[in-house]
Design a protein around this motif. Sequence first.
Motif, PDB file in Angstrom:
ATOM      1  N   ARG A 107       0.839  -1.200   0.000  1.00 49.93           N
ATOM      2  CA  ARG A 107       0.000   0.000   0.000  1.00 49.93           C
ATOM      3  C   ARG A 107       0.873   1.249   0.000  1.00 49.93           C
ATOM      4  NH1 ARG A 107      -2.853  -3.246   3.874  1.00 49.93           N
ATOM      5  NH2 ARG A 107      -4.919  -3.861   3.088  1.00 49.93           N
TER       6      ARG A 107
ATOM      7  N   ALA B 213      -2.668   4.032  -3.072  1.00 51.52           N
ATOM      8  CA  ALA B 213      -2.738   2.936  -4.038  1.00 51.52           C
ATOM      9  C   ALA B 213      -2.503   1.624  -3.287  1.00 51.52           C
ATOM     10  CB  ALA B 213      -1.711   3.115  -5.150  1.00 51.52           C
ATOM     11  N   GLU B 214      -3.033   0.523  -3.828  1.00 50.45           N
ATOM     12  CA  GLU B 214      -2.983  -0.753  -3.110  1.00 50.45           C
ATOM     13  C   GLU B 214      -2.880  -1.911  -4.096  1.00 50.45           C
ATOM     14  OE1 GLU B 214      -6.060  -3.207  -0.198  1.00 50.45           O
ATOM     15  OE2 GLU B 214      -5.948  -1.003  -0.077  1.00 50.45           O
ATOM     16  N   HIS B 215      -2.035  -2.894  -3.730  1.00 46.61           N
ATOM     17  CA  HIS B 215      -1.894  -4.091  -4.561  1.00 46.61           C
ATOM     18  C   HIS B 215      -1.788  -5.318  -3.676  1.00 46.61           C
ATOM     19  CE1 HIS B 215      -0.753  -6.820  -7.724  1.00 46.61           C
ATOM     20  NE2 HIS B 215       0.385  -7.112  -7.111  1.00 46.61           N
TER      21      HIS B 215
ATOM     22  N   PHE C 183       2.679  -2.676 -10.616  1.00 44.60           N
ATOM     23  CA  PHE C 183       2.042  -1.798  -9.636  1.00 44.60           C
ATOM     24  C   PHE C 183       3.021  -0.737  -9.138  1.00 44.60           C
ATOM     25  CE2 PHE C 183       1.628  -1.065  -5.001  1.00 44.60           C
ATOM     26  CZ  PHE C 183       0.454  -0.321  -4.993  1.00 44.60           C
TER      27      PHE C 183
ATOM     28  N   LEU D 182       3.616   4.105  -9.418  1.00 44.35           N
ATOM     29  CA  LEU D 182       3.457   4.946  -8.226  1.00 44.35           C
ATOM     30  C   LEU D 182       4.246   6.238  -8.366  1.00 44.35           C
ATOM     31  CD1 LEU D 182       3.630   2.271  -5.365  1.00 44.35           C
ATOM     32  CD2 LEU D 182       1.633   3.157  -6.573  1.00 44.35           C
TER      33      LEU D 182
END
Length: 515
Positions: A473, A482-484, A506, A510
């Motif tokens: 995160r 943002a989150e993965h 991901f 960022l």
Amino acid sequence: MTAISTYEYCIVGAGPGGLQLAYYLQKKGFDYVVLEASGAPGAFFSRFPRHRRLISINKTHTGIDDPDTNLRWDWNSLLCDDPELRFTRLTPEYFPSADVMVAYLQQFAEKFQLNVRYGWKVETIERDGDGFVVNSAAGTIRAAKLIVATGRIPRPLPDIPGIEHAETYADMPTDPQQFAGQRVLILGKGNSAMETAENLMETAAVIHLLSPSPVRLAWRTHYVGDVRAVNNNVLDTYQLKSQNTILDATLERIDRLNCGAFRAQFLYTHAEGERRAVTVDRILACIGFMWDPTVFAQMDEPPRASPCGRFPALTSAFESVNVKGLYFAGALQHVLDYRKSFSGFIHGFRYNAALLADILDRRAGGAVPAPQSLPNSWDGVLDAAMERVNTASSLFQQPGFLADIFAPGPNGDCLHYRDLTVDLFEDEVFAPGKPYLAVTMEYGDVGAHADPFNIHRFPTDGRRSAFIHPVMRLRRDGEIVAEHHIPEDLENQWRLPEQLDQAREFLGGLDAWRT
């Protein structure tokens, strides 16, 4: 005149939480003492669990050489630099006897010559300026900082008419022959209640288990404090109509009958307001544990309790929210992740002890471990993060609570902080306004009524993973930017190209990282 000894740090309680913290304070060269009421460490385990079988696993054969990774399946060892001092070397039993824990804690205290004073039952704790005075019949201790690691005690009986007829978990007999042919009502449906039912299944005529809430099974909730399979045979007997029952109900009163038996009246939780009563020979109260605040009764402002009353209320630094300089260690830290992670258990709070020692060191102006400096590239961050999620025991054993954090450094580099909580990082470590990446391991949401053994999987969508998996995160000022979620893996090893490619994609997106 009572002699007064002065220390910078005083730890109350020589259970696993107190000993683990003492190990780290001693390693840092701190001036400390541990006060223990009994004559040996681990007094709780000399009495509990009453039927002597631990539910913390002890896996001696993992097929893995890395000692830290092996702690993922060793839930009883304390952390230390001596590889020989592992609980797994004392017994091969998967669910060992509590007597082995008592012996292990004695070995740990003796091996490191921890400064424990035995026979010091703390009677009162008072404020002394910014510090504390700890009073005992054995003497008085003055300390600048106080850490309470006394664990939890059995909860008092509820205020119900006739409850005085109940025997408590702490004092009931454990010989099942004393219950032969009897009808038994057990109040509670946690592990203490279930272990008691397990003990009585061969001898009791009928066993009723009663509490207002439904049974919570650990294999459904992924919370180790819920009912473990090793204790749940009585559930099978209920569902297969073998005389025993599981009652979701509120006990309203107990009456003693002329024949010497008891009539217990209760109100069902979800049965259209139905009331029933059962006649039993014995009533056993196995209703769980809570913290004991009585030693603070003489303080003008005693430490506040959490809303549920079972724990002290703590800051992200494990400090009382209203008594500065008063900290808590061991199972009492569980207020910060109650029912979410594992700080209430040895395999959780042993890592918190290392963190608390660093917090105390930082606040004393000491040289706490510096974060590792990495090149400010996503490849470097990904390599470091994946190495940790594949090998570290801390992130695995404190899912969703402890995190590895990657933050921009002052020299264009990336700083890698290990085993912090996000709340502590934002409260005390990192400057507000800057983004950072938090990496945790977390369970997904199984759903209230889903069968955890019959879940449809989505191999490429980590957000829908039900089992433990890594989560990345990007956060800023308490908000998730943002989150993965990296999808769950059969063997909890995230090394496949597709797993790494997803995470790399991901991270590469960022842009906020560098703003």
